[in-house]
Design an enzyme around this catalytic site. Structure first.
Site, PDB file in Angstrom:
ATOM      1  N   TYR A 149       8.361  18.830  51.507  1.00  0.00           N
ATOM      2  CA  TYR A 149       7.767  19.921  52.432  1.00  0.00           C
ATOM      3  C   TYR A 149       6.317  20.297  51.512  1.00  0.00           C
ATOM      4  O   TYR A 149       5.740  20.777  52.444  1.00  0.00           O
ATOM      5  CB  TYR A 149       8.793  21.032  52.228  1.00  0.00           C
ATOM      6  CG  TYR A 149       9.642  20.729  53.481  1.00  0.00           C
ATOM      7  CD1 TYR A 149      10.841  20.292  53.057  1.00  0.00           C
ATOM      8  CD2 TYR A 149       9.393  21.135  54.748  1.00  0.00           C
ATOM      9  CE1 TYR A 149      11.878  19.900  54.259  1.00  0.00           C
ATOM     10  CE2 TYR A 149      10.285  20.765  55.544  1.00  0.00           C
ATOM     11  CZ  TYR A 149      11.504  20.402  55.593  1.00  0.00           C
ATOM     12  OH  TYR A 149      12.380  20.025  56.477  1.00  0.00           O
ATOM     13  N   VAL A 156       6.515  22.772  63.049  1.00  0.00           N
ATOM     14  CA  VAL A 156       6.799  23.942  62.209  1.00  0.00           C
ATOM     15  C   VAL A 156       5.660  23.807  61.547  1.00  0.00           C
ATOM     16  O   VAL A 156       5.536  24.642  60.509  1.00  0.00           O
ATOM     17  CB  VAL A 156       8.077  23.383  61.224  1.00  0.00           C
ATOM     18  CG1 VAL A 156       9.423  23.260  61.836  1.00  0.00           C
ATOM     19  CG2 VAL A 156       7.907  22.081  60.429  1.00  0.00           C
ATOM     20  N   HIS A 159      12.202  25.614  65.705  1.00  0.00           N
ATOM     21  CA  HIS A 159      12.614  24.850  64.437  1.00  0.00           C
ATOM     22  C   HIS A 159      12.232  25.667  63.183  1.00  0.00           C
ATOM     23  O   HIS A 159      12.245  25.148  62.278  1.00  0.00           O
ATOM     24  CB  HIS A 159      12.207  23.587  64.450  1.00  0.00           C
ATOM     25  CG  HIS A 159      13.060  22.891  65.652  1.00  0.00           C
ATOM     26  ND1 HIS A 159      12.668  21.385  66.028  1.00  0.00           N
ATOM     27  CD2 HIS A 159      14.154  22.876  66.100  1.00  0.00           C
ATOM     28  CE1 HIS A 159      13.593  21.153  66.881  1.00  0.00           C
ATOM     29  NE2 HIS A 159      14.305  21.998  67.258  1.00  0.00           N
ATOM     30  N   SER A 196       9.645  13.173  71.763  1.00  0.00           N
ATOM     31  CA  SER A 196      10.319  11.898  72.318  1.00  0.00           C
ATOM     32  C   SER A 196      11.743  12.338  72.924  1.00  0.00           C
ATOM     33  O   SER A 196      12.550  11.525  73.368  1.00  0.00           O
ATOM     34  CB  SER A 196      10.767  11.260  70.907  1.00  0.00           C
ATOM     35  OG  SER A 196      11.593  12.145  70.114  1.00  0.00           O
ATOM     36  N   ALA A 244      -2.492  13.654  74.570  1.00  0.00           N
ATOM     37  CA  ALA A 244      -2.346  15.281  75.066  1.00  0.00           C
ATOM     38  C   ALA A 244      -3.704  15.615  74.885  1.00  0.00           C
ATOM     39  O   ALA A 244      -4.303  16.702  75.451  1.00  0.00           O
ATOM     40  CB  ALA A 244      -1.333  15.824  74.233  1.00  0.00           C
TER      41      ALA A 244
HETATM   42  C1  BV8 Z   1      22.297  21.449  65.809  1.00  0.00           C
HETATM   43  C2  BV8 Z   1      12.656  21.131  61.626  1.00  0.00           C
HETATM   44  C3  BV8 Z   1      24.354  22.087  65.703  1.00  0.00           C
HETATM   45  C4  BV8 Z   1      12.558  20.644  60.143  1.00  0.00           C
HETATM   46  C5  BV8 Z   1      13.552  19.773  63.189  1.00  0.00           C
HETATM   47  C6  BV8 Z   1      23.954  12.905  67.775  1.00  0.00           C
HETATM   48  C7  BV8 Z   1      24.060  12.421  66.569  1.00  0.00           C
HETATM   49  C8  BV8 Z   1      23.796  12.988  65.408  1.00  0.00           C
HETATM   50  C9  BV8 Z   1      23.305  14.376  65.497  1.00  0.00           C
HETATM   51  C10 BV8 Z   1      23.000  14.880  66.928  1.00  0.00           C
HETATM   52  C11 BV8 Z   1      23.340  14.300  67.846  1.00  0.00           C
HETATM   53  N1  BV8 Z   1      22.906  15.024  69.053  1.00  0.00           N
HETATM   54  C12 BV8 Z   1      22.758  16.204  68.343  1.00  0.00           C
HETATM   55  C13 BV8 Z   1      22.626  15.930  67.146  1.00  0.00           C
HETATM   56  C14 BV8 Z   1      22.364  16.951  66.372  1.00  0.00           C
HETATM   57  C15 BV8 Z   1      20.929  17.169  65.936  1.00  0.00           C
HETATM   58  C16 BV8 Z   1      19.845  16.076  66.598  1.00  0.00           C
HETATM   59  O1  BV8 Z   1      19.239  16.520  67.600  1.00  0.00           O
HETATM   60  N2  BV8 Z   1      19.605  14.822  65.917  1.00  0.00           N
HETATM   61  C17 BV8 Z   1      18.850  13.883  66.518  1.00  0.00           C
HETATM   62  C18 BV8 Z   1      18.083  13.088  65.438  1.00  0.00           C
HETATM   63  C19 BV8 Z   1      19.807  12.866  67.543  1.00  0.00           C
HETATM   64  N3  BV8 Z   1      20.399  18.335  66.133  1.00  0.00           N
HETATM   65  C20 BV8 Z   1      20.541  19.233  65.167  1.00  0.00           C
HETATM   66  O2  BV8 Z   1      21.040  19.153  64.172  1.00  0.00           O
HETATM   67  C21 BV8 Z   1      20.042  20.696  65.586  1.00  0.00           C
HETATM   68  N4  BV8 Z   1      20.971  21.459  65.409  1.00  0.00           N
HETATM   69  O3  BV8 Z   1      22.535  20.965  66.738  1.00  0.00           O
HETATM   70  O4  BV8 Z   1      23.128  22.403  65.263  1.00  0.00           O
HETATM   71  C22 BV8 Z   1      25.314  23.209  65.255  1.00  0.00           C
HETATM   72  C23 BV8 Z   1      25.554  24.102  66.717  1.00  0.00           C
HETATM   73  C24 BV8 Z   1      26.215  25.138  66.292  1.00  0.00           C
HETATM   74  C25 BV8 Z   1      26.563  25.569  64.799  1.00  0.00           C
HETATM   75  C26 BV8 Z   1      26.243  24.667  63.835  1.00  0.00           C
HETATM   76  C27 BV8 Z   1      25.333  23.337  64.348  1.00  0.00           C
HETATM   77  C28 BV8 Z   1      18.656  20.972  64.730  1.00  0.00           C
HETATM   78  C29 BV8 Z   1      17.682  20.332  65.187  1.00  0.00           C
HETATM   79  C30 BV8 Z   1      16.337  20.763  64.330  1.00  0.00           C
HETATM   80  C31 BV8 Z   1      16.018  19.711  63.404  1.00  0.00           C
HETATM   81  N5  BV8 Z   1      14.841  20.174  62.823  1.00  0.00           N
HETATM   82  N6  BV8 Z   1      12.493  20.226  62.598  1.00  0.00           N
HETATM   83  C32 BV8 Z   1      11.158  19.815  59.883  1.00  0.00           C
HETATM   84  O5  BV8 Z   1      10.460  19.636  60.719  1.00  0.00           O
HETATM   85  O6  BV8 Z   1      11.031  19.567  58.656  1.00  0.00           O
HETATM   86  S1  BV8 Z   1      13.602  18.415  64.401  1.00  0.00           S
HETATM   87  C33 BV8 Z   1      12.082  17.592  64.280  1.00  0.00           C
HETATM   88  O7  BV8 Z   1      12.056  16.529  65.141  1.00  0.00           O
HETATM   89  C34 BV8 Z   1      10.930  18.189  64.416  1.00  0.00           C
HETATM   90  O8  BV8 Z   1      10.924  19.747  64.748  1.00  0.00           O
HETATM   91  C35 BV8 Z   1      10.289  17.630  65.663  1.00  0.00           C
HETATM   92  O9  BV8 Z   1       9.483  18.337  66.289  1.00  0.00           O
HETATM   93  C36 BV8 Z   1      11.363  17.415  66.348  1.00  0.00           C
HETATM   94  C37 BV8 Z   1      11.601  16.558  67.451  1.00  0.00           C
HETATM   95  O10 BV8 Z   1      10.787  15.288  67.442  1.00  0.00           O
HETATM   96  P1  BV8 Z   1       9.644  15.296  68.127  1.00  0.00           P
HETATM   97  O11 BV8 Z   1       8.842  16.684  68.253  1.00  0.00           O
HETATM   98  O12 BV8 Z   1      10.150  14.782  69.657  1.00  0.00           O
HETATM   99  O13 BV8 Z   1       8.780  14.370  67.586  1.00  0.00           O
HETATM  100  P2  BV8 Z   1       8.958  12.649  67.498  1.00  0.00           P
HETATM  101  O14 BV8 Z   1       8.197  11.976  66.404  1.00  0.00           O
HETATM  102  O15 BV8 Z   1      10.298  12.389  67.587  1.00  0.00           O
HETATM  103  O16 BV8 Z   1       8.244  12.172  68.903  1.00  0.00           O
HETATM  104  C38 BV8 Z   1       6.902  12.349  69.143  1.00  0.00           C
HETATM  105  C39 BV8 Z   1       6.677  12.193  70.613  1.00  0.00           C
HETATM  106  O17 BV8 Z   1       5.210  12.514  70.722  1.00  0.00           O
HETATM  107  C40 BV8 Z   1       6.533  10.989  70.839  1.00  0.00           C
HETATM  108  O18 BV8 Z   1       7.482  10.616  72.296  1.00  0.00           O
HETATM  109  C41 BV8 Z   1       5.308  10.124  71.069  1.00  0.00           C
HETATM  110  O19 BV8 Z   1       5.213   9.000  71.854  1.00  0.00           O
HETATM  111  C42 BV8 Z   1       4.443  11.237  71.217  1.00  0.00           C
HETATM  112  N7  BV8 Z   1       3.270  11.402  71.097  1.00  0.00           N
HETATM  113  C43 BV8 Z   1       2.549  10.706  69.773  1.00  0.00           C
HETATM  114  N8  BV8 Z   1       1.190  11.054  69.750  1.00  0.00           N
HETATM  115  C44 BV8 Z   1       0.714  11.644  71.223  1.00  0.00           C
HETATM  116  C45 BV8 Z   1       2.189  11.739  71.709  1.00  0.00           C
HETATM  117  N9  BV8 Z   1       2.015  12.683  72.843  1.00  0.00           N
HETATM  118  C46 BV8 Z   1       0.945  12.657  73.478  1.00  0.00           C
HETATM  119  N10 BV8 Z   1      -0.164  12.874  72.705  1.00  0.00           N
HETATM  120  C47 BV8 Z   1      -0.346  12.170  71.535  1.00  0.00           C
HETATM  121  N11 BV8 Z   1      -1.508  11.979  71.004  1.00  0.00           N
END
Ligand code: BV8
Ligand code: ZN
Length: 247
Positions: A69, A105, A121, A191, A233
């Protein structure tokens, strides 16, 4: 349809819209130089965010998680918002019912001047005591290895939602309310992998909104949304808000 036609279509929808909601992810900060999570640059040293952004990782090795962090705080303190962030500030000024839901964040939307922002988040610049739960803003870059609470001496943690942690239900409810009541939703730079944030786009669509996705590539949601505009974007968003007349 070609890109210009799609941009026109989105612009017209924005012109007519009363309530505009925007959902952003790491991609909107990419052109500011902030690495995304799942792109090729989505790795810090040999770790993935999903390895480090968990309560278990913090319990087992708070030094490593704070090092991660602090690396991000250091990096983000030295970048600026990009034209995509500023385009959303312009849009907010033109649309009274505007609401911005971000998964990021990094605090760049607020730094750019966005006002009505739901940081579902959390925020890197806030820290929370693991013992007395006191929340405080902390923009000191060089935090000591393990920062401690001034009030009780407890270990501080970043005030962000880790994987496996539930989101703040008031923030999540407000985000769901925005998705279900908007006329237009822009989904920018996510994503669509992380839940429950990703479901907001489909909830908006199911509630009858016009939903447009702006991303470098198509996502799992692309087939379910009205338009997917492929491109950076920072280039596309300014083209969508430049002529939205003030109502
Ligand atoms: C919860 C803070 C339950 C921290 C973040 C299946 C299996 C295992 C787990 C799960 C599952 N289904 C759901 C889950 C749970 C899990 C989850 O979703 N896991 C994922 C990995 C599958 N979710 C959780 O745990 C959530 N909590 O479900 O709680 C619960 C309920 C009740 C009681 C108790 C528990 C909590 C999720 C929050 C996690 N924290 N961030 C930190 O940042 O340090 S998530 C983290 O990923 C960031 O916030 C980030 O923003 C977020 C999402 O990712 P994206 O923002 O989409 O970023 P990514 O790199 O993936 O994609 C970037 C995109 O931009 C791409 O598409 C790319 O093409 C595009 N791009 C790139 N450049 C550009 C662009 N587009 C336009 N212009 C550009 N120039
Ligand atoms: Zn404390």
């Amino acid at each position: 349809m070609n890109r210009n036609k799609d941009i026109q279509r989105i612009r017209r929808r924005l012109e007519k819209a009363e309530k505009v909601a925007v959902l952003t992810g790491a991609g909107i900060s990419a052109e500011s130089g902030v690495p995304t999570f799942r792109g090729q640059d989505g790795i810090w040293k040999q770790y993935r965010t999903t390895d480090l952004a968990t309560p278990r990782a913090f319990e087992r090795n708070p030094w490593l998680v704070w090092e991660f962090y602090n690396w991000r705080r250091q990096l983000i303190a030295n970048v600026q918002p990009n034209p995509a962030h500023y385009a959303l500030v312009t849009l907010e000024k033109q649309k009274p019912g505007f609401i911005l839901v971000t998964q990021n964040v990094d605090g760049l939307h607020t730094r750019a001047g966005s006002k009505n922002v739901l940081e579902i988040h959390g925020c890197l610049w806030e820290v929370r005591c693991t013992r007395c739960h006191t929340l405080s803003r902390n923009e000191k870059i060089e935090l000591p290895d393990l920062p401690t609470c001034e009030r009780c001496g407890g270990l501080l943690r970043p005030h962000v939602v880790w994987f496996g942690e539930s989101l703040d239900y008031q923030l999540l409810n407000a985000a769901i309310e925005a998705a279900q009541s908007c006329d237009v939703m822009l989904v920018v730079g996510t994503s669509a992998v992380v839940q429950p944030a990703a479901s907001l786009a489909l909830q908006a669509k199911a509630a009858g909104a016009f939903v447009a996705e702006i991303n470098l590539e198509r996502t799992v949601h692309s087939g379910h949304l009205d338009v997917t505009l492929v491109g950076p974007a920072g280039k596309l968003l300014p083209q969508m808000v430049q002529v939205v007349s003030t109502q």
